[in-house]
Design an enzyme around this catalytic site. Structure first.
Site, short mmCIF file in Angstrom:
data_model
loop_
_atom_site.label_atom_id
_atom_site.label_comp_id
_atom_site.label_asym_id
_atom_site.label_seq_id
_atom_site.Cartn_x
_atom_site.Cartn_y
_atom_site.Cartn_z
N GLU A 167 7.45 2.39 -6.34
CA GLU A 167 7.63 1.83 -5.00
C GLU A 167 7.90 2.95 -4.01
O GLU A 167 8.41 4.01 -4.37
CB GLU A 167 8.80 0.82 -5.07
CG GLU A 167 9.17 0.13 -3.79
CD GLU A 167 8.08 -0.73 -3.15
OE1 GLU A 167 7.01 -0.19 -2.85
OE2 GLU A 167 8.33 -1.92 -2.90
N ASP A 168 7.54 2.72 -2.75
CA ASP A 168 7.79 3.74 -1.73
C ASP A 168 9.27 3.77 -1.34
O ASP A 168 9.87 4.83 -1.22
CB ASP A 168 6.90 3.53 -0.49
CG ASP A 168 6.96 2.10 0.07
OD1 ASP A 168 7.67 1.24 -0.49
OD2 ASP A 168 6.27 1.84 1.08
N LYS A 176 0.83 -1.19 0.00
CA LYS A 176 0.00 0.00 0.00
C LYS A 176 0.87 1.25 0.00
O LYS A 176 0.41 2.36 -0.24
CB LYS A 176 -0.88 0.02 1.27
CG LYS A 176 -1.75 -1.19 1.43
CD LYS A 176 -2.33 -1.24 2.86
CE LYS A 176 -2.61 -2.67 3.19
NZ LYS A 176 -2.88 -2.85 4.63
N GLY A 177 2.14 1.04 0.30
CA GLY A 177 3.03 2.18 0.58
C GLY A 177 3.18 3.17 -0.56
O GLY A 177 3.42 4.35 -0.32
N LYS A 194 17.45 3.12 0.29
CA LYS A 194 18.42 2.88 1.38
C LYS A 194 19.53 2.01 0.81
O LYS A 194 19.51 0.79 1.02
CB LYS A 194 17.75 2.11 2.52
CG LYS A 194 16.88 2.89 3.46
CD LYS A 194 16.53 1.97 4.64
CE LYS A 194 15.23 2.34 5.29
NZ LYS A 194 14.78 1.34 6.27
N ASP A 213 4.50 2.82 6.50
CA ASP A 213 3.86 2.51 7.78
C ASP A 213 4.81 1.88 8.78
O ASP A 213 5.89 1.38 8.45
CB ASP A 213 2.70 1.53 7.55
CG ASP A 213 3.21 0.11 7.30
OD1 ASP A 213 4.06 -0.07 6.40
OD2 ASP A 213 2.78 -0.82 8.00
N ASP A 241 14.81 -1.08 -0.32
CA ASP A 241 15.57 -1.37 0.89
C ASP A 241 16.58 -2.48 0.56
O ASP A 241 17.62 -2.23 -0.03
CB ASP A 241 14.57 -1.75 1.98
CG ASP A 241 15.19 -1.94 3.34
OD1 ASP A 241 16.22 -1.31 3.62
OD2 ASP A 241 14.65 -2.72 4.14
P1 IMP Z 1 12.86 -4.66 0.26
O1 IMP Z 1 12.25 -5.87 -0.40
O2 IMP Z 1 13.74 -5.05 1.41
O3 IMP Z 1 13.56 -3.72 -0.69
O4 IMP Z 1 11.70 -3.92 1.00
C1 IMP Z 1 10.82 -3.08 0.45
C2 IMP Z 1 9.64 -2.93 1.38
O5 IMP Z 1 9.98 -3.01 2.77
C3 IMP Z 1 9.03 -1.57 1.19
O6 IMP Z 1 8.08 -1.56 0.16
C4 IMP Z 1 8.41 -1.30 2.54
O7 IMP Z 1 7.13 -1.88 2.59
C5 IMP Z 1 9.29 -2.04 3.53
N1 IMP Z 1 10.25 -1.12 4.18
C6 IMP Z 1 11.59 -1.13 4.05
N2 IMP Z 1 12.15 -0.14 4.79
C7 IMP Z 1 11.13 0.51 5.39
C8 IMP Z 1 11.07 1.65 6.29
O8 IMP Z 1 12.07 2.27 6.67
N3 IMP Z 1 9.83 2.01 6.68
C9 IMP Z 1 8.69 1.39 6.27
N4 IMP Z 1 8.71 0.33 5.45
C10 IMP Z 1 9.92 -0.11 5.00
#
Ligand code: IMP
Length: 186
Positions: free
Chosen positions: A109-110, A43-44, A141, A169, A113
């Site tokens: 995407e929000d 939802k982000g 990040k 969130d 990470d």
């Molecule tokens: P990844 O698969 O590790 O790149 O994660 C992406 C998802 O993790 C994002 O779409 C967010 O939903 C969640 N996420 C990662 N870091 C944060 C944060 O600092 N705050 C909130 N959600 C996060």
């Protein structure tokens, strides 16, 4: 408040708006004369997509996709302490409604990470044979990356902090904060 301190502003709404205007201009230039399909990750990315799309002056459509992570995706308190890891198993909870075939798809995407979600979605989307595929993320990040993946359009690179607001969130709360904020670690 539930053992969590008050969020502190990291990126103000004014900075977000001005950076999104720049990103929108860039996308408008890059796809000049063409149509684009924005696909937001629920939802982000909902708030970012709606602001970004209004800064893109092209023939545009919207769609949304839902994902969740399996395995040892953390409890929110582990997330907040930063001591968590995903197994890399991502699962689709809602597929797109429209065909991506031969279209200019912009995956929205929000936050990027570890990169596990985006790596999964990129592979999935490429299987639908779009004309082109680009990734737009509000936040990045880079220090947390586990997969070698970069976004084509990045709003802000941020340090390894847990952020909320502007769609992001913590246990489903804070998505409606107008600024990107940091939840201080306990
Ligand atoms: P990844 O698969 O590790 O790149 O994660 C992406 C998802 O993790 C994002 O779409 C967010 O939903 C969640 N996420 C990662 N870091 C944060 C944060 O600092 N705050 C909130 N959600 C996060």
């Amino acid at each position: 408040m539930h053992g969590v301190s008050q969020p502190k502003v990291l990126i103000s709404r004014e900075r977000i708006a001005s950076r999104i205007a720049e990103m929108g201009s860039q996308i408008t230039t890059d796809f000049s004369g063409e149509a684009v399909l924005f696909v937001g990750v629920l939802k982000g990315a909902a708030i970012f997509l709606s602001d970004l799309a209004r800064q893109v002056h092209l023939d545009a459509s919207f769609d949304f996709i839902g994902v969740s992570s399996y395995g040892n995706r953390p409890s929110p308190s582990q997330e907040l302490k930063g001591g968590w890891d995903s197994t890399g198993e991502v699962r689709l909870t809602k597929d797109v409604d429209q065909s991506m075939r031969d279209r200019n798809v912009i995956l929205v995407e929000d936050i990027l990470d570890t990169g596990l979600t985006m790596t999964y979605l990129k592979k999935l989307f490429l299987g639908h044979q779009p004309r082109s595929l680009k990734i737009a993320t509000l936040l990045d990040k880079p220090s947390r990356r586990k997969q070698n993946i970069q976004a084509d359009y990045v709003g802000f690179a941020i340090p390894d902090e847990f952020v909320v607001g502007y769609g992001l969130d913590y246990a489903e709360r804070y998505r409606n904060l107008p600024d990107v904020c940091v939840l201080p670690r306990e």
